[in-house]
Design a protein around this motif. Structure first.
Motif, PDB file in Angstrom:
ATOM      1  N   ALA A  17      12.340  59.379  15.740  1.00 28.29           N
ATOM      2  CA  ALA A  17      12.215  59.571  17.051  1.00 28.29           C
ATOM      3  C   ALA A  17      11.527  60.925  17.266  1.00 28.29           C
ATOM      4  N   PHE A  18      11.831  61.885  16.525  1.00 29.51           N
ATOM      5  CA  PHE A  18      11.242  63.170  16.563  1.00 29.51           C
ATOM      6  C   PHE A  18       9.827  63.224  16.313  1.00 29.51           C
ATOM      7  N   PHE A  19       9.354  62.459  15.214  1.00 32.89           N
ATOM      8  CA  PHE A  19       8.295  62.275  14.587  1.00 32.89           C
ATOM      9  C   PHE A  19       7.226  61.394  15.513  1.00 32.89           C
ATOM     10  N   ASP A  20       7.934  60.754  16.298  1.00 29.28           N
ATOM     11  CA  ASP A  20       7.526  59.327  17.113  1.00 29.28           C
ATOM     12  C   ASP A  20       6.719  58.322  16.142  1.00 29.28           C
ATOM     13  N   ILE A  21       7.410  58.142  15.233  1.00 32.70           N
ATOM     14  CA  ILE A  21       7.146  57.012  14.339  1.00 32.70           C
ATOM     15  C   ILE A  21       8.383  55.798  14.239  1.00 32.70           C
ATOM     16  N   SER A  22       8.009  54.790  13.523  1.00 32.19           N
ATOM     17  CA  SER A  22       9.018  53.753  13.351  1.00 32.19           C
ATOM     18  C   SER A  22       9.868  54.237  11.988  1.00 32.19           C
ATOM     19  N   THR A  23      10.991  53.605  11.998  1.00 26.58           N
ATOM     20  CA  THR A  23      11.665  54.128  10.862  1.00 26.58           C
ATOM     21  C   THR A  23      11.259  53.546   9.597  1.00 26.58           C
ATOM     22  N   ASP A  24      10.467  52.352   9.614  1.00 28.43           N
ATOM     23  CA  ASP A  24       9.916  51.752   8.394  1.00 28.43           C
ATOM     24  C   ASP A  24       8.807  52.915   7.851  1.00 28.43           C
ATOM     25  N   LYS A  25       7.959  53.477   8.749  1.00 27.37           N
ATOM     26  CA  LYS A  25       6.927  54.297   8.353  1.00 27.37           C
ATOM     27  C   LYS A  25       7.792  55.620   7.866  1.00 27.37           C
ATOM     28  N   LEU A  26       8.774  56.065   8.498  1.00 25.35           N
ATOM     29  CA  LEU A  26       9.523  57.059   8.036  1.00 25.35           C
ATOM     30  C   LEU A  26       9.905  56.947   6.542  1.00 25.35           C
ATOM     31  N   MET A  27      10.367  55.990   6.300  1.00 30.24           N
ATOM     32  CA  MET A  27      11.056  55.592   4.808  1.00 30.24           C
ATOM     33  C   MET A  27       9.869  55.518   3.790  1.00 30.24           C
ATOM     34  N   GLY A  28       8.758  55.127   4.477  1.00 30.33           N
ATOM     35  CA  GLY A  28       7.360  55.326   3.233  1.00 30.33           C
ATOM     36  C   GLY A  28       7.384  53.682   3.090  1.00 30.33           C
ATOM     37  N   ILE A  29       7.873  53.125   3.892  1.00 31.71           N
ATOM     38  CA  ILE A  29       7.602  51.368   3.530  1.00 31.71           C
ATOM     39  C   ILE A  29       6.450  50.884   4.205  1.00 31.71           C
ATOM     40  N   ASP A  30       5.427  50.337   3.181  1.00 36.99           N
ATOM     41  CA  ASP A  30       4.501  49.628   3.879  1.00 36.99           C
ATOM     42  C   ASP A  30       4.734  48.275   3.759  1.00 36.99           C
ATOM     43  N   GLN A  31       4.975  47.810   4.991  1.00 37.71           N
ATOM     44  CA  GLN A  31       5.427  46.125   5.073  1.00 37.71           C
ATOM     45  C   GLN A  31       4.167  45.425   4.730  1.00 37.71           C
ATOM     46  N   ALA A  32       2.830  45.793   4.781  1.00 43.47           N
ATOM     47  CA  ALA A  32       1.790  44.613   4.184  1.00 43.47           C
ATOM     48  C   ALA A  32       1.719  44.771   2.775  1.00 43.47           C
ATOM     49  N   ALA A  33       2.145  45.864   2.166  1.00 43.08           N
ATOM     50  CA  ALA A  33       1.986  46.098   0.851  1.00 43.08           C
ATOM     51  C   ALA A  33       3.185  45.497   0.170  1.00 43.08           C
ATOM     52  N   GLU A  34       4.497  45.560   0.915  1.00 47.93           N
ATOM     53  CA  GLU A  34       5.476  44.593   0.620  1.00 47.93           C
ATOM     54  C   GLU A  34       5.286  43.228   0.325  1.00 47.93           C
ATOM     55  N   THR A  35       4.693  42.547   1.509  1.00 39.06           N
ATOM     56  CA  THR A  35       4.658  41.248   1.672  1.00 39.06           C
ATOM     57  C   THR A  35       3.720  40.975   0.579  1.00 39.06           C
ATOM     58  N   LYS A  36       2.568  41.598   0.454  1.00 43.03           N
ATOM     59  CA  LYS A  36       1.921  41.223  -0.850  1.00 43.03           C
ATOM     60  C   LYS A  36       2.328  41.005  -2.226  1.00 43.03           C
ATOM     61  N   ALA A  37       3.200  42.146  -2.214  1.00 40.81           N
ATOM     62  CA  ALA A  37       3.685  42.285  -3.718  1.00 40.81           C
ATOM     63  C   ALA A  37       5.001  41.010  -3.704  1.00 40.81           C
ATOM     64  N   VAL A  38       5.541  40.946  -2.762  1.00 42.92           N
ATOM     65  CA  VAL A  38       6.750  39.730  -2.750  1.00 42.92           C
ATOM     66  C   VAL A  38       5.839  38.403  -3.045  1.00 42.92           C
ATOM     67  N   ASP A  39       4.660  38.070  -2.312  1.00 42.37           N
ATOM     68  CA  ASP A  39       3.929  37.001  -2.526  1.00 42.37           C
ATOM     69  C   ASP A  39       3.493  36.594  -3.866  1.00 42.37           C
ATOM     70  N   GLN A  40       3.166  37.735  -4.603  1.00 39.15           N
ATOM     71  CA  GLN A  40       2.760  37.751  -5.777  1.00 39.15           C
ATOM     72  C   GLN A  40       3.955  37.410  -6.945  1.00 39.15           C
ATOM     73  N   TYR A  41       5.207  37.955  -6.687  1.00 41.27           N
ATOM     74  CA  TYR A  41       6.156  37.453  -7.495  1.00 41.27           C
ATOM     75  C   TYR A  41       6.504  36.111  -7.158  1.00 41.27           C
ATOM     76  N   LEU A  42       6.361  35.698  -6.107  1.00 42.01           N
ATOM     77  CA  LEU A  42       6.712  34.163  -5.683  1.00 42.01           C
ATOM     78  C   LEU A  42       5.762  33.264  -6.164  1.00 42.01           C
ATOM     79  N   LYS A  43       4.585  33.635  -6.375  1.00 44.69           N
ATOM     80  CA  LYS A  43       3.441  32.859  -7.201  1.00 44.69           C
ATOM     81  C   LYS A  43       3.837  32.651  -8.304  1.00 44.69           C
ATOM     82  N   ASP A  44       3.899  33.921  -9.263  1.00 42.36           N
ATOM     83  CA  ASP A  44       4.430  34.175 -10.499  1.00 42.36           C
ATOM     84  C   ASP A  44       5.335  32.961 -11.015  1.00 42.36           C
ATOM     85  N   PHE A  45       6.239  33.095 -10.025  1.00 41.10           N
ATOM     86  CA  PHE A  45       7.830  32.370 -10.232  1.00 41.10           C
ATOM     87  C   PHE A  45       7.418  30.967 -10.280  1.00 41.10           C
ATOM     88  N   GLN A  46       6.710  30.442  -9.137  1.00 37.89           N
ATOM     89  CA  GLN A  46       6.521  29.082  -9.136  1.00 37.89           C
ATOM     90  C   GLN A  46       5.522  28.491 -10.461  1.00 37.89           C
TER      91      GLN A  46
END
Length: 361
Positions: free
Chosen positions: A54-83
């Motif tokens: 709140a102090f920096f006026d950002i989301s908690t995900d952004k504060l923790m350095g989580i790139d949701q789009a990058a995570e989604t892309k990485a997870v999708d690749q894991y699932l594709k390789d698994f399949q």
């Protein structure tokens, strides 16, 4: 998954030209605390995360350095390789992929569910997994722990239901049938399911695909029930069940069920087994010849098959959609497992049966 909270705090603090002392004062902490965060020696207490965001006026995900789009892309690749791995029965590779995904994203329940699935199928005795007995003991506690975690904390209803079913089945396989029964009792009954009544809340565009999916799911349930029934009744009656399975398939697929399905090979093979039990040997051989044809066609199926029927509409089946615990070619499994069953001993030494085995090599 590495959290970059310290790096994010340091970057945002400098952008706003705030010293560590000033920022620490705002939070009511020591300057050393902020310094340790920014040096990645430790993370802020979880209670402070919303305040800092709140102090920096950002989301908690952004504060923790989580790139949701990058995570989604990485997870999708894991699932594709698994399949890709599960489609050819490479269970060790499935476990490796799932573990790597969970190591990177430890709170991703889709990956946790895949890991539980991979460990579970590694205990299958109906495949070419040499160490399946050892795996049952080795993975027992981990399968249970993963299942209980998913059931307790996962918010995705579909994943939670899958894990619940798998957890109960695993307890059954391990001889803990009382625990399995208590878990099964928590599942909704068919009459309480959402699939039928949710139709009323759908838009006109959503109703057709939903209805066709419901028909397909209902077909799978009825088909599996018929396969279970044929093992519980005399051969004469089981033969009639097979005939009804054939009628059901024709009804659902408009007689267009392509030959490149493993279920075709299974149907003809087990139908033949039933005929052998009734001493109808010539008919059994004819069914086995059809099973061979289907098994070979399945092993040589294209990457993608399209079917079309009134009840199911147009469907596309990809080669990698198939999931198996057996790494052998399908025709080899038919030869070494299904045709090795004792019921075929009555015709095993005939030239016709030997010819069938030769075709499956």
């Amino acid at each position: 998954m590495k959290l970059n909270i310290g790096e994010t705090i340091k970057k945002l603090r400098k952008e706003r030209e705030i010293t560590q002392e000033e920022f620490a004062k705002v939070l009511g902490l020591s300057c050393q605390s902020v310094s340790r965060w920014e040096n990645n020696s430790c993370y802020p207490d979880i209670e402070l995360i919303p305040t800092i965001a709140a102090f920096f006026d950002i989301s908690t995900d952004k504060l923790m350095g989580i790139d949701q789009a990058a995570e989604t892309k990485a997870v999708d690749q894991y699932l594709k390789d698994f399949q890709a791995a599960i489609s050819i029965g490479n269970i060790d590779e499935c476990i490796r992929i799932a573990r790597a995904g969970v190591a990177e994203f430890p709170n991703n329940y889709t990956l946790l569910n895949k890991l539980m699935y991979a460990l579970f199928v590694a205990t299958s005795d109906d495949a070419d997994i040499v160490d399946w007995k050892e795996n049952r003991q080795k993975y027992d506690a981990e399968i249970v722990a993963l299942g209980e975690r998913i059931v307790k904390y996962c918010s995705d209803a579909k994943i939670k239901l899958e894990a619940t079913n798998r957890l109960a089945f695993h307890h059954s396989e391990m001889g803990r049938k009382d625990i399995a029964l208590s878990i099964y009792e928590t599942l909704p009954s068919i009459s309480d399911g959402k699939e039928w009544d949710i139709w009323w809340s759908l838009t006109d565009e959503e109703k057709l695909p939903h209805t066709r999916k419901f028909i397909l799911d209902s077909y799978y349930a009825l088909d599996e029930s018929l396969w279970r029934l044929k093992d519980l009744i005399p051969a004469e009656e089981a033969l009639k069940v097979f005939e009804k399975i054939s009628v059901l398939d024709s009804l659902i697929y408009d007689d267009s069920l392509h030959n490149q399905t493993w279920s075709n090979a299974r149907y003809y093979c087990f139908y033949a087994k039933c005929l052998v039990q009734l001493n109808r040997f010539d008919e059994a051989i004819k069914q086995l010849e059809l099973s061979v044809e289907s098994a070979i066609a399945f092993d040589n199926r294209p990457e993608e098959i399209k079917t079309n029927s009134l009840l199911l509409g147009e469907r596309v089946c990809k080669r990698t959609d198939f999931e198996t615990t057996d790494s052998r070619p399908f025709r080899q499994r038919v030869r070494e497992v299904w045709l090795a069953e004792k019921e075929f001993d009555a015709i095993r030494n005939t030239k016709e049966f030997k010819a069938i085995l030769e075709q499956l090599k």
